[in-house]
Design a protein around this motif. Structure first.
Motif, PDB file in Angstrom:
ATOM      1  N   UNK A   1       0.828  -1.209   0.000  1.00 11.95           N
ATOM      2  CA  UNK A   1       0.000   0.000   0.000  1.00 11.95           C
ATOM      3  C   UNK A   1       0.863   1.259   0.000  1.00 11.95           C
ATOM      4  N   UNK A   2       1.937   1.231   0.780  1.00 14.45           N
ATOM      5  CA  UNK A   2       2.800   2.407   0.925  1.00 14.45           C
ATOM      6  C   UNK A   2       3.602   2.691  -0.342  1.00 14.45           C
ATOM      7  N   UNK A   3       4.095   1.624  -0.992  1.00 16.82           N
ATOM      8  CA  UNK A   3       4.959   1.801  -2.160  1.00 16.82           C
ATOM      9  C   UNK A   3       4.191   1.871  -3.474  1.00 16.82           C
ATOM     10  N   UNK A   4       2.981   1.280  -3.511  1.00 18.57           N
ATOM     11  CA  UNK A   4       2.220   1.224  -4.757  1.00 18.57           C
ATOM     12  C   UNK A   4       2.671   0.092  -5.659  1.00 18.57           C
TER      13      UNK A   4
ATOM     14  N   UNK B   1      14.436  -1.013  -4.814  1.00 19.41           N
ATOM     15  CA  UNK B   1      14.745   0.276  -4.176  1.00 19.41           C
ATOM     16  C   UNK B   1      15.630   1.095  -5.121  1.00 19.41           C
ATOM     17  N   UNK B   2      15.179   2.294  -5.501  1.00 22.71           N
ATOM     18  CA  UNK B   2      15.950   3.126  -6.428  1.00 22.71           C
ATOM     19  C   UNK B   2      17.091   3.865  -5.741  1.00 22.71           C
ATOM     20  N   UNK B   3      18.008   4.369  -6.531  1.00 18.56           N
ATOM     21  CA  UNK B   3      19.056   5.266  -6.021  1.00 18.56           C
ATOM     22  C   UNK B   3      18.439   6.652  -5.801  1.00 18.56           C
ATOM     23  N   UNK B   4      18.963   7.460  -4.916  1.00 19.22           N
ATOM     24  CA  UNK B   4      20.186   7.238  -4.124  1.00 19.22           C
ATOM     25  C   UNK B   4      19.945   6.449  -2.837  1.00 19.22           C
TER      26      UNK B   4
ATOM     27  N   UNK C   1      14.996   7.224   6.205  1.00 23.17           N
ATOM     28  CA  UNK C   1      15.186   7.013   4.768  1.00 23.17           C
ATOM     29  C   UNK C   1      14.129   7.778   3.968  1.00 23.17           C
ATOM     30  N   UNK C   2      14.568   8.393   2.869  1.00 24.59           N
ATOM     31  CA  UNK C   2      13.664   9.077   1.939  1.00 24.59           C
ATOM     32  C   UNK C   2      13.772   8.373   0.597  1.00 24.59           C
ATOM     33  N   UNK C   3      12.675   7.775   0.132  1.00 24.09           N
ATOM     34  CA  UNK C   3      12.691   6.972  -1.083  1.00 24.09           C
ATOM     35  C   UNK C   3      11.492   7.303  -1.980  1.00 24.09           C
ATOM     36  N   UNK C   4      11.740   7.514  -3.299  1.00 28.11           N
ATOM     37  CA  UNK C   4      10.620   7.749  -4.221  1.00 28.11           C
ATOM     38  C   UNK C   4       9.993   6.421  -4.669  1.00 28.11           C
TER      39      UNK C   4
END
Length: 383
Positions: free
Chosen positions: A58-61, A76-79, A102-105
């Motif tokens: 749900x959080x990541x889609x 998990x994408x960079x950076x 952590x901050x992740x798109x």
């Protein structure tokens, strides 16, 4: 005749219990509010998603098939990836849990999470799995950022308003001085005149009175804006401070034959200049608003509490109606007509501003049987 096999019954019941337990654990796993995931560590030292809960999806889609069995590098994408892999290695090396922010798109947007990872080792002390959880703090972080931006804007607006108030009140004083000076000169020229000239003399009186009130207001505005501009916190003996105030207004005290009794006051860390203004305003008010049928008596008392000092300035004057107890600390609040008592209506709002600087409170109470009791507190923890 049928027979019951106790061992078979026990085996069947045990299996059923395990299944029910698995269902409960699975339900908890998928309904818990935080993201939970498990990573297998293969022979090549790569991290492969073996399990994720519904909150993760749900959080990541992402869909389950896009995650399960996939290498962390593909999910998990960079950076963020480089940071994540570094924490995984640290957890394995130290054989302990590791946490970080952590901050992740993701397809659902950029997520900010508090991540915690813990390694699981086999009997040969080789890491075979990592168990992780993520607490989503995206909303709270975004709210905090917006709040910070709003506070910065408010601070800037307050600064601009203070500057405008200071400049306006300062610059207006000059033309008012000019008007008042020429009004006085004209009054001297027209003294002892009659008829229309006497009317003009009366009009000049109005002009002079109005400009004088305006000067009083502007002086009050300047004093209000100055409070808190250059703060210096230091240990001060309040006995000496009050003595200094009484010396400054000695002429008024002698004129009214005022009796002022001061209890022994403590030494405390304060903003000396600001607190001196507060004492001067409150004591001067107590004298100004005297009762016509009795002599002025003012008592200054103190009570020393654990985290604060409480001071009371008690008078036997005309008193204040309870309906005005809150209003009198607002700017330009006057309880009497200008021709009854001079003043700008700013003095008590200055007192409120001073007490706010000292992390205290200020209020007024009725004094029994006559007069008012102004109370304020000063924090002992100013730094």
């Amino acid at each position: 005749m049928s027979t019951i096999n106790p061992e078979g019954f026990k085996k069947e019941s045990y299996t059923q219990m395990l299944e029910e337990k698995d269902k409960i654990l699975s339900l908890i796993y998928d309904t818990v509010g935080d993201v939970i995931f498990a990573l297998n560590v293969n022979k090549a030292g790569e991290y492969i998603f073996s399990s994720v809960n519904q909150t993760f999806l749900n959080a990541t889609g992402l869909k389950r098939e896009q995650v399960i069995g996939k290498n962390v590098k593909d999910v998990i994408p960079e950076p963020s990836l480089t940071v994540v892999l570094g924490h995984y290695r640290t957890a394995i090396k130290t054989k302990s849990s590791v946490s970080w922010e952590e901050i992740t798109p993701y397809p659902t947007g950029t997520k900010i999470g508090e991540v915690r990872i813990a390694p699981v080792f086999d009997k040969n002390e080789k890491c075979k799995m990592l168990i992780g959880s993520v607490h989503d703090i995206t909303e709270s972080r975004n709210y905090a950022k917006k709040l910070e931006e709003s506070m910065e804007k408010i601070a800037q607006k307050n600064y601009e308003l203070e500057q405008m108030g200071y400049v306006t009140s300062h610059d207006l004083s000059e033309p008012l001085n000019t008007i008042q000076s020429f009004s006085m000169l004209l009054k001297e020229e027209m003294n002892n005149k009659t008829g229309d000239e006497a009317k003009a003399f009366k009009y000049l009186d109005f002009i002079f009175s109005a400009t004088n009130r305006m000067k009083t207001l502007l002086r009050g505005m300047l004093n209000y804006n100055i409070i808190g501009k250059e703060l210096e916190l230091k240990e001060v003996d309040l006995n000496l401070l009050v003595d200094s105030v009484l010396q400054d207004i000695a002429g008024t005290i002698m004129k009214e034959n005022a009796e002022i009794n001061v209890s022994t006051l403590p030494s405390i860390k304060i903003y000396e200049s600001e607190l001196k203004i507060l004492f001067q305003n409150l004591i001067s008010n107590a004298i100004k608003y005297k009762h016509p049928d009795r002599g002025v008596q003012i008592d200054i008392k103190v009570s020393n509490e654990k985290e604060k000092v409480k001071i009371e300035i008690i008078d036997n004057g005309i008193g204040i109606d309870e309906v005005y107890f809150e209003k009198i600390f607002h700017v330009f609040q006057r309880l009497h007509k200008q021709n009854e008592y001079e003043g700008s209506g700013i003095g008590l709002s200055i007192c409120k501003k001073v007490i706010d600087l000292h992390d205290g409170q200020i209020w007024v109470e009725k004094n029994t049987p006559h007069g008012s009791k102004f109370c304020f507190t000063l924090s002992k923890k100013l730094v």
